[in-house]
Design an enzyme around this catalytic site. Structure first.
Site, PDB file in Angstrom:
ATOM      1  N   GLN A 156       0.646  -1.184   0.015  1.00  0.00           N
ATOM      2  CA  GLN A 156       0.094   0.054  -0.126  1.00  0.00           C
ATOM      3  C   GLN A 156       0.874   1.216  -0.067  1.00  0.00           C
ATOM      4  O   GLN A 156       0.349   2.330   0.035  1.00  0.00           O
ATOM      5  CB  GLN A 156      -0.890   0.082   1.063  1.00  0.00           C
ATOM      6  CG  GLN A 156      -1.906  -1.244   1.333  1.00  0.00           C
ATOM      7  CD  GLN A 156      -2.668  -1.166   2.619  1.00  0.00           C
ATOM      8  OE1 GLN A 156      -2.777  -2.216   3.272  1.00  0.00           O
ATOM      9  NE2 GLN A 156      -3.001  -0.138   3.011  1.00  0.00           N
ATOM     10  N   PHE A 160      -6.122  -4.046   3.687  1.00  0.00           N
ATOM     11  CA  PHE A 160      -6.747  -3.509   4.868  1.00  0.00           C
ATOM     12  C   PHE A 160      -5.781  -3.142   5.670  1.00  0.00           C
ATOM     13  O   PHE A 160      -6.022  -3.100   7.147  1.00  0.00           O
ATOM     14  CB  PHE A 160      -7.314  -4.957   5.553  1.00  0.00           C
ATOM     15  CG  PHE A 160      -8.286  -5.813   4.541  1.00  0.00           C
ATOM     16  CD1 PHE A 160      -9.385  -5.208   4.027  1.00  0.00           C
ATOM     17  CD2 PHE A 160      -7.929  -7.073   4.144  1.00  0.00           C
ATOM     18  CE1 PHE A 160     -10.135  -5.801   3.244  1.00  0.00           C
ATOM     19  CE2 PHE A 160      -8.784  -7.727   3.181  1.00  0.00           C
ATOM     20  CZ  PHE A 160      -9.911  -6.984   2.666  1.00  0.00           C
ATOM     21  N   GLU A 164       0.847  -1.998   4.649  1.00  0.00           N
ATOM     22  CA  GLU A 164       1.395  -0.511   4.534  1.00  0.00           C
ATOM     23  C   GLU A 164       2.722  -0.551   4.921  1.00  0.00           C
ATOM     24  O   GLU A 164       3.615   0.184   4.506  1.00  0.00           O
ATOM     25  CB  GLU A 164       0.522   0.298   5.770  1.00  0.00           C
ATOM     26  CG  GLU A 164       0.902   1.729   5.677  1.00  0.00           C
ATOM     27  CD  GLU A 164      -0.082   2.511   6.622  1.00  0.00           C
ATOM     28  OE1 GLU A 164       0.329   3.800   6.841  1.00  0.00           O
ATOM     29  OE2 GLU A 164      -1.215   2.109   6.734  1.00  0.00           O
ATOM     30  N   ARG A 206      -4.889   7.393  17.310  1.00  0.00           N
ATOM     31  CA  ARG A 206      -6.568   7.515  16.905  1.00  0.00           C
ATOM     32  C   ARG A 206      -7.593   6.904  17.515  1.00  0.00           C
ATOM     33  O   ARG A 206      -8.617   7.253  17.613  1.00  0.00           O
ATOM     34  CB  ARG A 206      -6.336   7.054  15.354  1.00  0.00           C
ATOM     35  CG  ARG A 206      -7.808   6.905  14.364  1.00  0.00           C
ATOM     36  CD  ARG A 206      -7.451   6.604  13.127  1.00  0.00           C
ATOM     37  NE  ARG A 206      -7.026   7.712  12.215  1.00  0.00           N
ATOM     38  CZ  ARG A 206      -7.484   8.409  11.332  1.00  0.00           C
ATOM     39  NH1 ARG A 206      -8.699   8.249  11.526  1.00  0.00           N
ATOM     40  NH2 ARG A 206      -6.907   9.429  10.698  1.00  0.00           N
ATOM     41  N   ARG A 213      -7.612  -1.561   8.946  1.00  0.00           N
ATOM     42  CA  ARG A 213      -8.751  -0.910   8.640  1.00  0.00           C
ATOM     43  C   ARG A 213      -9.383  -0.166   9.728  1.00  0.00           C
ATOM     44  O   ARG A 213      -9.902  -0.604  10.783  1.00  0.00           O
ATOM     45  CB  ARG A 213      -9.964  -1.761   7.973  1.00  0.00           C
ATOM     46  CG  ARG A 213     -10.833  -1.021   7.188  1.00  0.00           C
ATOM     47  CD  ARG A 213     -11.818  -1.895   6.586  1.00  0.00           C
ATOM     48  NE  ARG A 213     -12.639  -1.512   5.524  1.00  0.00           N
ATOM     49  CZ  ARG A 213     -13.265  -2.183   4.523  1.00  0.00           C
ATOM     50  NH1 ARG A 213     -13.327  -3.513   4.685  1.00  0.00           N
ATOM     51  NH2 ARG A 213     -14.244  -1.437   3.904  1.00  0.00           N
ATOM     52  N   PHE A 261      -7.500   1.772  11.940  1.00  0.00           N
ATOM     53  CA  PHE A 261      -6.261   2.183  12.497  1.00  0.00           C
ATOM     54  C   PHE A 261      -6.342   2.733  14.051  1.00  0.00           C
ATOM     55  O   PHE A 261      -6.058   4.001  14.225  1.00  0.00           O
ATOM     56  CB  PHE A 261      -5.851   3.342  11.309  1.00  0.00           C
ATOM     57  CG  PHE A 261      -4.273   3.589  11.574  1.00  0.00           C
ATOM     58  CD1 PHE A 261      -3.284   2.978  11.078  1.00  0.00           C
ATOM     59  CD2 PHE A 261      -3.827   4.959  12.157  1.00  0.00           C
ATOM     60  CE1 PHE A 261      -1.823   3.348  11.144  1.00  0.00           C
ATOM     61  CE2 PHE A 261      -2.460   5.129  12.120  1.00  0.00           C
ATOM     62  CZ  PHE A 261      -1.470   4.167  11.880  1.00  0.00           C
ATOM     63  N   ALA A 276      -5.717   5.444   5.802  1.00  0.00           N
ATOM     64  CA  ALA A 276      -6.647   6.444   6.089  1.00  0.00           C
ATOM     65  C   ALA A 276      -8.029   6.877   5.595  1.00  0.00           C
ATOM     66  O   ALA A 276      -8.345   8.045   5.610  1.00  0.00           O
ATOM     67  CB  ALA A 276      -5.721   7.706   6.432  1.00  0.00           C
ATOM     68  N   GLU A 306     -12.960   2.969   5.695  1.00  0.00           N
ATOM     69  CA  GLU A 306     -12.777   2.612   6.953  1.00  0.00           C
ATOM     70  C   GLU A 306     -14.018   2.560   7.728  1.00  0.00           C
ATOM     71  O   GLU A 306     -14.509   1.897   8.556  1.00  0.00           O
ATOM     72  CB  GLU A 306     -11.605   3.398   7.763  1.00  0.00           C
ATOM     73  CG  GLU A 306     -10.315   2.968   7.249  1.00  0.00           C
ATOM     74  CD  GLU A 306      -9.205   3.755   7.654  1.00  0.00           C
ATOM     75  OE1 GLU A 306      -8.278   3.092   8.291  1.00  0.00           O
ATOM     76  OE2 GLU A 306      -9.275   5.076   7.529  1.00  0.00           O
TER      77      GLU A 306
END
Length: 768
Positions: free
Chosen positions: A198, A229, A233, A311, A343, A345, A522, A723
């Site tokens: 990603q 998902f 990343e 988050r 997903r 985060f 995000a 998300e």
């Protein structure tokens, strides 16, 4: 009009025919080598001996590399350089790569990797949240604490007070395509890397560091992933770096893919959390103060744990105004896989914490949980628009004003269309008459902030070419992982030129075309890349318009691009003719585009500012049934109303909502990660880890879009949809709790995941 059309995914036909090309499908040159890691089998300790002679003598083995053999940086961390590609002598978890096997086939590499003879000075691992807290083993010096209002005073003065705790497990990404990479040596020491990632720029960066070359010597290309998902990343770094290093040493193309067992043993999961809460409230269920303590198990390396934990704090309010709030966050270091992006985060964990509080309050006061939630909502946006509410904007616990709250209207609409109140009464009647099977129904909303909380990531680039025949070649920094990003952005490009999407060629994400890309994460893929592509298209379109205006002696505002044609006053020509005319007049038909999200200002240490451009919102109602003798349960019906703004593609958005809901419900019901007391992951394959199957979806599944443009200036006033729907799956967990509550007088204190065993335990707690 190309945008807002429910067009199919650009690769839908390729997906169903099996011809979509993934990393493992790319034809490789003769002599391509295959890689596998040798893995640790203890959770913590020091390597005292490493006999790899058996590995080197194994069939097909070309080379075996340890940390000492790496030419430059031994690091694949996305953050603070604490994650060596190969162990530097210290072992941090079971499944950590210790050495690298290079062989002539995938099977030979895997077989050889198991022949290493290692000895350790084993140490006692730290595995659980409680063990990490007791040892003060954490990232950052102490807990992060954000405060709003006067929490202790408001708690002491509240008419009612309760406290509780909820545990929520991690989650395996279980992308259909596992982690994979292919490195192809180029002339002059350059390297071309195909990676299932990603974040192509991060792959480029880490590979360049590992090879000791500038970033311009490495090119990363990604056409598509078979799911990500968040699990791709940062977790793809190790494979890409390993392949590049081996390719540099051998001069041969090198390829690596994890088998499912290895993938689950090596890679990080969703962060598991424990959230303790103390809440003060009045007779109507209005929350007056809340004190959250969030403890998260981050694993052995930092990875992305700090922004994930941030988050979770940022979403501790979800849809509710908290006048007095304290949120304490412990980021704990353990000898387990390094937890990573997933997903939402961290958002889902924070949302589940406040949703548990709302449910607990409703149970304590014997009120309808949906009404308690409505009682605590932020102020409605329409009232403020019409000037009916002169009071200051309500703010989040991180002091951001909430100016675009629309859940009041959405909630009323969903409760009506789903016939919530009548069904709730019918379920109460059913439960009064049934002794074994109990039903439950629950409503839950979501308000999810859209933007990267690391501000510099909120940027995107694009490269667009228009050829003289009117066809368009489009490239941007976003990656396609099945979510339909490429189709949405192609629709944007087509709309800017007034042509059909069939004229727009979607090309692979390539760091050689668009540099310095942000991760596709995000939920910002369409927001950022759609705007960047629109910018590039507008530059070219305006050049064409200026050329035609000069040739036809008219103003540029008299030139319109629509339905594949260009209107020049009273004359109409095809877009292809317009492009050819511009080319013949030496007008550049290529442009780069750029976009950065405006208005962001965030101080994560203080917990103050504007971390989000806007909020995406939604609501769900789920009905379930449980067997009180076994804990077995089923989702019977789900109704969802979700806010996608002015949707770029309703078909793709509804698909994302359906998939997000099922994945969220899976996290909280069937998906259980289990480590033994040695730190070994026991649920490391489909045989032992239960993702939702097709039969686990709701028997009745109603999904609708709330058709209202985004007040923020996003691409065509759309909203992100990757998300936010995930958190609608929380309604399934709450419905199970509601069903369990029908079994006895006590609050069931249901924990997550609510497996059949946990549901049965909760039934016993409810009965006392």
């Amino acid at each position: 009009m190309s945008v807002a059309k429910p067009l199919p995914h650009d690769a839908a036909a390729l997906h169903v025919s099996g011809t979509a090309r993934y990393i493992d499908d790319i034809p490789t040159p003769a002599g391509t080598l295959h890689l596998a890691f040798g893995l640790s089998d203890i959770a913590k300790g020091q390597i005292t001996g490493m006999d790899l002679s058996g590995v080197r003598q194994a069939t097909g083995v070309i080379a075996v590399l340890t940390a000492d053999d790496l030419p430059f940086a031994n690091d694949v961390s996305p953050s603070i350089h604490d994650e060596p590609l190969l162990s530097d002598g210290t072992v941090h978890y079971i499944g950590q790569p210790l050495f690298l096997v290079v062989a002539d086939s995938h099977l030979n590499a895997r077989k050889a990797a198991r022949m290493g003879q290692l000895s350790y000075a084993e140490e006692t691992p730290i595995l659980t949240i409680d063990e990490a807290l007791a040892a003060d083993c954490r990232f950052e010096d102490g807990p992060r604490i954000w405060t709003k209002g006067h929490v202790d005073q408001a708690l002491s003065e509240a008419p009612h007070q309760l406290q509780g705790s909820i545990n929520m497990g991690g989650q395996e990404h279980f992308y259909l395509e596992g982690q994979a990479a292919l490195a192809l040596p180029q002339e002059g020491g350059d390297m071309l890397v195909h990676s299932s990632t990603q974040h192509p720029t991060e792959i480029q960066h880490k590979v360049a560091d590992a090879l000791g070359v500038p970033m311009h010597a490495v090119r990363c290309e990604v056409r598509r992933m078979g799911g990500g998902f968040g699990g791709k990343e940062s977790q793809g770094n190790a494979l890409a770096v390993a392949c590049a290093v081996a390719a540099r040493q051998t001069g041969k193309p090198c390829k690596m893919r994890y088998d499912r067992d290895d993938d689950m043993m090596i890679t990080g999961k969703r962060h598991d959390f424990r959230i303790d809460y103390v809440a003060g409230f009045n007779d109507d269920g209005q929350l007056l103060a809340v004190d959250f303590t969030q403890a998260t198990r981050c694993g052995w390396a930092l990875d992305l744990s700090l922004p994930v934990a941030d988050r979770a704090m940022l979403h501790a309010d979800n849809a509710y105004h908290l006048p007095n709030a304290r949120i304490t966050s412990h980021r704990l270091k353990t000898n387990t896989q390094s937890a990573t992006a997933y997903r939402g985060f961290g958002g889902p964990q924070g949302v589940l914490g406040i949703e548990r509080v709302m449910d607990h309050i409703a149970a304590e006061l014997n009120l309808d949980p949906a009404e308690v939630r409505q009682q605590n909502y932020y102020q409605a946006m329409p009232q403020r628009k019409m000037g009916l509410d002169p009071s200051p904007l309500q703010t989040t616990p991180y002091h951001m004003p909430v100016s675009d709250f629309i859940l009041h209207g959405m909630t009323e609409k969903l409760l009506e269309t789903a016939d919530y109140h009548n069904r709730r009464a019918a379920i109460a009647d059913w439960n009064a008459r049934q002794s074994i099977l109990k039903k439950g129904i629950a409503f839950s909303p979501v308000k999810f902030g859209i933007s990267f909380t690391l501000s510099h990531l909120n940027q995107a680039g694009a490269l667009v070419h228009v050829y003289q025949d009117g066809s368009v070649h489009m490239n941007h920094g976003g990656t396609e992982m099945g979510q339909g990003l490429f189709q949405k952005v192609a629709q944007v490009a087509a709309h800017r030129f007034g042509i059909d999407t069939a004229q727009v060629k979607i090309t692979a994400t390539d760091t050689g075309k668009v540099p310095n890309t942000s991760a596709t994460a995000a939920s910002s893929g369409s927001d950022l890349n759609g705007m960047a592509v629109a910018n590039a298209c507008d530059i070219i379109r305006d050049r064409i318009a200026a050329c035609l205006a000069e040739l036809h002696q008219t103003a540029t505002e008299n030139i319109q691009f629509k339905d594949g044609m260009v209107q020049i006053g009273d004359e109409r020509i095809s877009f292809a003719k317009a492009a050819q005319t511009a080319y013949l007049n030496r007008v550049s038909l290529s442009a780069t585009g750029f976009y950065k999200t405006p208005g962001l200002n965030w101080d994560r240490i203080k917990g103050e500012g504007t971390p989000f451009f806007y909020f995406a919102q939604g609501a769900a109602i789920t009905e379930v049934v449980i067997d009180t003798l076994t804990g077995e349960n089923r989702i019977l019906r789900t109704d969802i109303l979700h806010d996608a703004g002015a949707s770029l593609n309703p078909a793709l958005d509804i698909g994302q909502i359906e998939g997000g809901y099922v994945q969220g419900a899976g996290w909280l019901t069937t998906e259980e990660l289990v480590w033994d007391d040695k730190g070994r992951l026991r649920t490391h394959a489909p045989a032992t880890y239960k993702i939702p199957a097709c039969s686990d979806r709701p028997d009745i599944f109603n999904v609708a879009l709330w058709d209202e443009p985004n007040p923020a200036q996003t691409i065509y006033r759309s909203k992100a949809v990757g998300e936010p729907p995930f958190m609608l799956g929380i309604s399934a967990f709450l419905a199970l709790s509601d069903a369990v509550s029908a079994s006895g007088p006590n609050y069931p204190d249901l924990q997550a995941p609510a497996t059949a065993e946990e549901v049965l335990n909760a039934v016993q707690r409810a009965r006392g």
